[in-house]
Scaffold this active site. Sequence first.
Site, PDB file in Angstrom:
ATOM      1  N   ASP A 459      -4.547  -1.941   0.534  1.00  0.00           N
ATOM      2  CA  ASP A 459      -4.582  -3.060   0.539  1.00  0.00           C
ATOM      3  C   ASP A 459      -4.865  -3.778   2.218  1.00  0.00           C
ATOM      4  OD1 ASP A 459      -2.796  -2.400  -2.058  1.00  0.00           O
ATOM      5  OD2 ASP A 459      -0.491  -3.595  -0.926  1.00  0.00           O
ATOM      6  N   ASP A 782       3.513  -2.471  -1.306  1.00  0.00           N
ATOM      7  CA  ASP A 782       3.766  -2.802  -0.921  1.00  0.00           C
ATOM      8  C   ASP A 782       4.999  -3.510  -1.748  1.00  0.00           C
ATOM      9  OD1 ASP A 782       2.462  -5.111  -0.999  1.00  0.00           O
ATOM     10  OD2 ASP A 782       1.994  -5.532   1.177  1.00  0.00           O
TER      11      ASP A 782
END
Length: 1173
Positions: A459, A782
């Site tokens: 990410d 996440d």
Amino acid sequence: MANNTADHPPGNSVADGNQEGDFGITVMDLRDLMELRSGEAVTKIADSYGDVQGLCRRLKTSPIEGLSGNPVDLEKRHTAFGKNFIPPKKPKSFLALVWEALQDVTLIILEIAAVISLGLSFYHPPGGDSELCGETASGVEDEGEAQAGWIEGAAILFSVAIVVLVTAFNDWSKEKQFRGLQSRIEQEQKFTVIRKGQVIQIPVSELVTGDIAQIKYGDLLPADGILIQGNDLKIDESSLTGESDQVRKSLEKDPMLLSGTHVMEGSGRMVVSAVGLNSQTGIIFTLLGAGDGDEEKKIKKAKTQDGIALEIQPLKSEVESEEKEPEVEVKQVKRVQITKKEKSVLQGKLTKLAVLIGKAGLIMSAVTVVILILYFVIDTFGVQGRPWLKECTPIYIQYFVKFFIIGVTVLVVAVPEGLPLAVTISLAYSVKKMMKDNNLVRHLDACETMGNATTICSDKTGTLTMNRMTVVQAYLGDTHYKKVPEPDVIKPSTLEVLVNSIAINSAYTTKILSPAKEGGLPRHVGNKTECSLLGFVLELKRDYQPIRDEIPEEKLYKVYTFNSSRKSMSTVLKNTDGSGFRMYSKGASEIVLRKCSRILDTNGEPRIFKPKDRDEMVKVVIEPMACDGLRTICVAYRDFPAEAGEPNWDNEADILNELTCICVVGIEDPVRPEVPDAILKCQRAGITVRMVTGDNINTARAIATKCGILLPGEDFLCLEGKEFNQLIRNDQGEVEQERLDKVWPKLRVLARSSPTDKHTLVKGIMDSTVLETRQVVAVTGDGTNDGPALKKADVGFAMGIAGTDVAKEASDIILTDDNFTSIVKAVMWGRNVYDSISKFLQFQLTVNVVAVIVAFTGACITQDSPLKAVQMLWVNLIMDTLASLALATEPPTESLLLRKPYGRNKPLISRTMMKNILGHAVYQLTIIFTLLFAGENIFNIDSGRNAPLHSPPSEHYTIVFNVFVMMQLFNEINARKIHGERNVFEAIYRNPIFCSVVLGTFVLQIVIVQVGGKPFSCTALTIDQWLWCVFIGVGELLWGQLISAIPTHHLKFLKEAGHGTHKEDVPENEMNEGDDEIDHAEMELRRGQVLWFRGLNRIQTQMDVVYTFQTGQAPVPGALRRQPSVVSQHNDAKTVSSPTHVGLSSSSLSANSAGAPPLPTPAVAASSSTAGN
């Protein structure tokens, strides 16, 4: 109860008295209520309590203020409604572990042989000493020695006891370690509640019935509750019901929230109605607990019929499964478990290697016994022509028992049962140390798999960047401000609508708090992008809190929460003057601008905003912001006049349209200073880093360039999700592997990607056959929607700070500091585990080869093994338990990152290692055979060859044994290097465990030789003899230098061993769709060829430990602690010897519901299989 419905002032949660009667409701009332669903529950609440507020009054709590937090009151609630805690299953006692260690087949055989030997040594038949029995009975020096025949049997039993205790202690300490880890995870799990009107976070175990809890996207509910207020709330209840559809929750239709379920969208508040054993999850646990005993019996029964531990043999072939009934049931129970990712690379290679060595050892020991018996029989009855006399029978049997013991001893030494121990020690040690490097490992094998990683899909936000967002540019009232403007340059009307829009259209849980310490930065709580917008409001000298106080969450008419498909959030308010509705929106600028038809100009008046104006704005404002690495957010609003009537809020396409743009802001999230260096290390180590982000492509490209993911002059690809899908999908919209294979090798940045794109990319890279070796993929995530990608990847990293419970639940490792650098540390530890195992193998196999050949040749030539059973067990202890401890705890060094990943098919034993193993074996065998056949002349002592039964230990054989052990000790130092390095002492002082093990072994060896006497078949040596033994041992180090001077590439004849399994080796019918590739080394085991290899039994014990981690290790914020995997989305059912965790899944429902007793709604039948038995 009706008399107790009086109103209680907010937060009044202390009342006199101490019975359940204090509360207007009992535990059973609440349990009955929580078993109802949707309409039934709404009716029941309305009939019995009026509404949810009425229920709160009975529970003496305020829906706005929450509980007072008074300790007396909390204690009273614990007494009346129970604690939020599900007791774990009792750990196995030390005695149980001793009993398990005793089940080892080879040890049992040794015990039986020792008992027979003992029995025979005490049995003296009349006339047994006559000459007729041949030289069997002769040669005994005195009566006392003859009586000492029992010593060998007793010594073997004693050694077995030591081995068993060591094994049991190892298992016990591992279990203890994992429980410690478990409780650490428990303490870290917090949940947000309101007490005394303050929003605070408390440990999940402190939740009480009557608490008002805030729930939001990504939470995993730790207790049952009833919704008080909700915005667009959707829950995934599959963990309890097996239904994968998300369930929409609302006060009017379905306000029941159940523990162990995931919040997939929206937010809200609930009153906690049941905790611990009274919650839905707890009730299921109680039922499972009741069924535990039967389940265990069933599994035990199957185990005895099966011969080999079930853990190692998860799937049966069709033929076998038609056998006995109980076995079939257990197999089904097991079957459900195996949908976890395929076994770790290392485990697969080790299983295969152990099978191979086990077979070789079994053959060698059988041949040894056969040769010994034949030689004895031919020599005694053939050559010497003696008759078999009845009174001589016990003596002959004693010989046969001795041969048998020698055979078993060869097997004991041949099978490397220390392997699994080394693996476990190495993994457990690494896991403990990785905690310090901010890696919380949930699945033990993930840390080793990480060493093989070839690709990391990371990410952007929070991992590569600091996740501390601030608004640095704004386009407002037709002006592009390169820094935040002063409030007086903005029209008051524009400022008003902007501040209202940001304050109301953000999660109310997002706040900016004062710094934790003087002079620090303000603390950002909640969504970081929203925090940056609230910070923008504060910089404009306005405050958002008074607006929120004026319009509390209850007054929000409708909320469209942010999700990955909308990429925007909108909140609708009903105007107080009755003039219709106003909706505030914010989201990704290019998406929200597309829905804008007006924009506020310099005077704060809306003017028409055409598509060409929009294109102009994208070019002039948004792209320059994005190229500076800024994330762009558009803030807008829309009015719905009363005359038009109330719109259809469910028709989102119409509602989120015709917006008026207020402003566009550019948010900066700086790159973490240590990331570029970490990415460079990865690239040097042969690992490709790819960035997968939901951000704008220009922003992503700018950040990727700063990080070093994109290098100038390289032809790497940067794609948007839409473009990526066009390239990889065919006309029917299906993903084609061939198309994907053209894209992924050059792809470095995937922007504006959805979670599905991430999953597709990960799966595509893993399934690809373009490169020689299969790629090993690590993924960071996440969000709740990252779950599938995290689960699919070889190693899933969840963010400890920004990650949702769902992401943590699906992950293998949790990054407690959300930092990319920690991933690089995980790679180092992973490679270190692999190297540690290889070091141990190199050492172990050298000992094995030498010991087996010496025992075999010696037995065949001299009728007796030069190394006695007890000595062999001691050697076994050195090279197994102690060596695994010494070699498996080497700390990692930066040099590990200077080589490419090993890959899935690289053999465990490389050519260099094979050169070392055989080279050292040659040295050791030469020395041993020289001493064996000429030692008496060299040292001028009596020969120990051809000694009769029960003769005293000889100096000759003691020297052979001592030299053998000394050579192993010094070779252990050689084994520290496996890539042909010269300096074997490098950084040896950094590993105190290694130094103490080597010194400790040396001291013990001196004690055994000098004091061991008859039980160890040793006699004390002189100082000269000792010096010679040590000198020969040191020769190992010099010989090691000689071996490393020989270039490996000239030794083409050397074979590698311990390969991984190629997919093409697997027969088609073995690859069922349902099973996520089980490791194929197990195929051999399944066919029942190697039912009782000692090594496999040991491996099984260690696998339990790995399983404990895979299932038992609590997902970090999990449901009620102790049963996190109730919510697990792995479709698997497991209870483990460590804290009870059970995954209840649709697959287990179908398997067992036929014969299952009716359970409370949600109707669930759960199968539990005890991996620890």
